[in-house]
Design a protein around this motif. Structure first.
Motif, short mmCIF file in Angstrom:
data_model
loop_
_atom_site.label_atom_id
_atom_site.label_comp_id
_atom_site.label_asym_id
_atom_site.label_seq_id
_atom_site.Cartn_x
_atom_site.Cartn_y
_atom_site.Cartn_z
N ALA A 1 17.78 -4.60 25.62
CA ALA A 1 17.42 -4.15 24.28
C ALA A 1 16.57 -5.19 23.57
CB ALA A 1 18.68 -3.86 23.46
N SER A 2 15.64 -4.71 22.75
CA SER A 2 14.77 -5.62 22.01
C SER A 2 14.36 -4.98 20.70
CB SER A 2 13.51 -5.94 22.84
OG SER A 2 12.75 -4.75 23.07
N PHE A 3 13.92 -5.83 19.77
CA PHE A 3 13.36 -5.37 18.50
C PHE A 3 11.94 -5.90 18.38
CE2 PHE A 3 12.15 -6.52 14.16
CZ PHE A 3 12.12 -5.26 13.58
N HIS A 4 11.03 -5.04 17.96
CA HIS A 4 9.67 -5.51 17.68
C HIS A 4 8.95 -4.53 16.77
CE1 HIS A 4 7.85 -2.65 20.60
NE2 HIS A 4 8.97 -2.86 21.26
N ARG A 5 7.89 -5.02 16.19
CA ARG A 5 7.06 -4.18 15.33
C ARG A 5 5.95 -3.56 16.15
NH1 ARG A 5 1.92 -5.79 12.03
NH2 ARG A 5 1.44 -3.72 11.22
N LEU A 6 5.72 -2.25 15.95
CA LEU A 6 4.63 -1.60 16.64
C LEU A 6 3.30 -2.05 16.05
CD1 LEU A 6 5.97 2.05 16.97
CD2 LEU A 6 6.14 0.17 18.60
N PRO A 7 2.33 -2.39 16.87
CA PRO A 7 1.04 -2.82 16.33
C PRO A 7 0.34 -1.68 15.63
CG PRO A 7 0.92 -2.52 18.72
CD PRO A 7 2.36 -2.39 18.34
N GLY A 8 -0.40 -2.04 14.57
CA GLY A 8 -1.15 -1.04 13.82
C GLY A 8 -0.50 -0.77 12.47
N ASP A 9 -1.32 -0.34 11.53
CA ASP A 9 -0.84 -0.07 10.18
C ASP A 9 -1.06 1.39 9.78
OD1 ASP A 9 -0.08 -2.75 9.71
OD2 ASP A 9 -2.17 -3.27 9.31
N GLY A 10 -1.12 2.28 10.77
CA GLY A 10 -1.35 3.69 10.49
C GLY A 10 -0.08 4.42 10.11
N ASP A 11 -0.14 5.73 10.20
CA ASP A 11 1.02 6.56 9.90
C ASP A 11 2.18 6.19 10.82
OD1 ASP A 11 2.23 9.11 8.70
OD2 ASP A 11 2.38 9.45 10.86
N PRO A 12 3.36 5.88 10.27
CA PRO A 12 4.46 5.41 11.12
C PRO A 12 4.91 6.44 12.14
CG PRO A 12 5.19 5.76 8.85
CD PRO A 12 3.72 5.82 8.84
N ALA A 13 4.88 7.72 11.79
CA ALA A 13 5.31 8.74 12.74
C ALA A 13 4.36 8.80 13.93
CB ALA A 13 5.37 10.10 12.05
N ASN A 14 3.07 8.74 13.68
CA ASN A 14 2.10 8.78 14.78
C ASN A 14 2.18 7.53 15.64
OD1 ASN A 14 0.94 11.36 14.37
ND2 ASN A 14 -0.27 10.55 12.66
N LEU A 15 2.42 6.38 15.01
CA LEU A 15 2.61 5.15 15.78
C LEU A 15 3.82 5.28 16.69
CD1 LEU A 15 1.98 2.40 13.05
CD2 LEU A 15 0.51 2.92 15.01
N LEU A 16 4.89 5.84 16.17
CA LEU A 16 6.12 6.01 16.93
C LEU A 16 5.91 6.98 18.09
CD1 LEU A 16 9.14 5.28 17.05
CD2 LEU A 16 9.57 7.20 15.52
N LEU A 17 5.24 8.10 17.83
CA LEU A 17 4.99 9.09 18.87
C LEU A 17 4.10 8.52 19.97
CD1 LEU A 17 4.44 12.20 16.59
CD2 LEU A 17 6.29 11.92 18.25
N SER A 18 3.06 7.78 19.57
CA SER A 18 2.16 7.19 20.55
C SER A 18 2.88 6.17 21.42
CB SER A 18 0.97 6.53 19.85
OG SER A 18 0.18 7.50 19.19
N HIS A 19 3.72 5.36 20.78
CA HIS A 19 4.45 4.34 21.54
C HIS A 19 5.43 5.00 22.51
CE1 HIS A 19 6.29 0.54 22.55
NE2 HIS A 19 7.47 1.09 22.30
N ALA A 20 6.12 6.04 22.07
CA ALA A 20 7.07 6.73 22.94
C ALA A 20 6.36 7.31 24.16
CB ALA A 20 7.78 7.83 22.17
N ALA A 21 5.16 7.86 23.94
CA ALA A 21 4.40 8.41 25.06
C ALA A 21 3.93 7.31 26.00
CB ALA A 21 3.21 9.21 24.54
N ASP A 22 3.43 6.22 25.44
CA ASP A 22 2.91 5.12 26.25
C ASP A 22 4.01 4.45 27.07
OD1 ASP A 22 0.40 5.61 25.25
OD2 ASP A 22 0.46 3.98 23.77
N SER A 23 5.21 4.41 26.54
CA SER A 23 6.32 3.73 27.22
C SER A 23 7.17 4.68 28.07
CB SER A 23 7.22 3.03 26.20
OG SER A 23 7.79 3.97 25.30
N SER A 24 6.75 5.95 28.15
CA SER A 24 7.48 6.96 28.92
C SER A 24 8.94 7.07 28.47
CB SER A 24 7.42 6.65 30.42
OG SER A 24 6.09 6.66 30.87
N ALA A 25 9.13 7.08 27.16
CA ALA A 25 10.48 7.17 26.60
C ALA A 25 11.09 8.53 26.90
CB ALA A 25 10.45 6.94 25.09
N ASP A 26 12.40 8.54 27.11
CA ASP A 26 13.12 9.79 27.34
C ASP A 26 13.54 10.44 26.03
OD1 ASP A 26 13.15 9.48 30.20
OD2 ASP A 26 14.72 7.97 29.93
#
Length: 274
Positions: free
Chosen positions: A213-238
């Motif tokens: 487990a880790s904590f970090h800030r997603l890079p970028g200052d855009g819409d938080p929901a879109n940042l979260l969705l993009s990161h989940a897709a990039d990391s192959s989150a379940d």
């Protein structure tokens, strides 16, 4: 514990039944299937679509779909070896959409399918009502979901809010099963030291359980929901875990918000608490 699950079905469901059964199999839970009955004399959701459907005389077709879906659920549950119950759709006292959130309060978890891929939820959508009014955690399954439920890699949104804390707490049984848990902050405006400290503490809690487990800030200052969705897709989150309706539900419906964006554009299941 997530041992008693309610799945709420509607006409567009394609993914909810196989997903919830695979979910229940993994966590050794029982599942109850509900198809809320829309009485033509009292269209509880008040939606224009429902009124038009009633006027077109679609009741028999809708009723047939409901019965077929519940029969299919029961058959699939038996085949999967999952303890299951179907609520009688033809019961004169059957649950209507307006009553579904109150009915859901007797369960540990609610599963419902995304309204429609690409369309944000509205005030009349059952998923939004369940999230805002049931007081129970809700897993929203994207319509494109075809994989069985998995909890290997989970991304959990953290902004220090009460809703985020509630969601992570409610999802703890799933997070503890994961191989990788990322606690992420997706909004630079809330990345204060208390938020950082809280996120790091949560990550350490799950690390003590043997989870990477880790904590970090997603890079970028855009819409938080879109940042979260993009990161989940990039990391192959379940799965994504997030707090729901940080603002009032009416305000989010009128002005948009993280909840609406997540539920409208998600590509993986989203576990939400309000």
């Amino acid at each position: 514990m997530l041992k008693d699950i309610l799945v709420v079905l509607e006409e567009t469901d394609r993914a909810a039944i196989p997903y919830v059964l695979s979910f229940a199999k993994r966590v050794e839970a029982s599942v109850t299937a509900l198809w809320p009955r829309r009485d033509l004399s009292l269209l509880a959701d008040g939606s224009l679509e429902a009124r038009h459907a009633a006027m077109r005389g679609d009741r028999e077709e809708r009723d047939a779909k409901a019965r077929a879906a519940l029969l299919s659920f029961a058959a699939q549950a038996r085949a999967a070896g999952v303890e299951a119950e179907t609520l009688d759709y033809d019961d004169p006292h059957a649950v209507q959409p307006i009553d579904a959130p109150a009915f859901a309060r007797g369960f540990d978890l609610v599963v419902v399918e995304q309204v429609e891929p690409g369309r944000p939820p509205s005030l009349n959508d059952l998923a939004g009502a369940l999230l805002a009014e049931s007081g129970r955690p809700v897993v929203v399954v994207p319509g494109i979901q075809r994989d069985s439920a998995r909890f290997d890699r989970i991304v959990a949104a953290w902004d220090g809010s009460q809703a985020a804390a509630r969601a992570i707490g409610d999802a703890a049984p799933l997070l503890a099963r994961a191989k990788y848990v990322e606690i992420v902050a997706a909004n630079a405006a809330v990345l204060s030291q208390p938020v950082v400290n809280g996120g790091e503490r949560i990550a350490r809690r799950f690390a003590r359980l043997g989870v990477e487990a880790s904590f970090h800030r997603l890079p970028g200052d855009g819409d938080p929901a879109n940042l979260l969705l993009s990161h989940a897709a990039d990391s192959s989150a379940d799965m994504i875990v997030a707090g729901g309706y940080g603002h009032s539900r009416l305000r989010e419906a009128l002005m948009g918000g993280v909840t609406r964006t997540l539920l409208g554009s998600m590509t993986v299941p989203v576990f939400m608490s309000h």
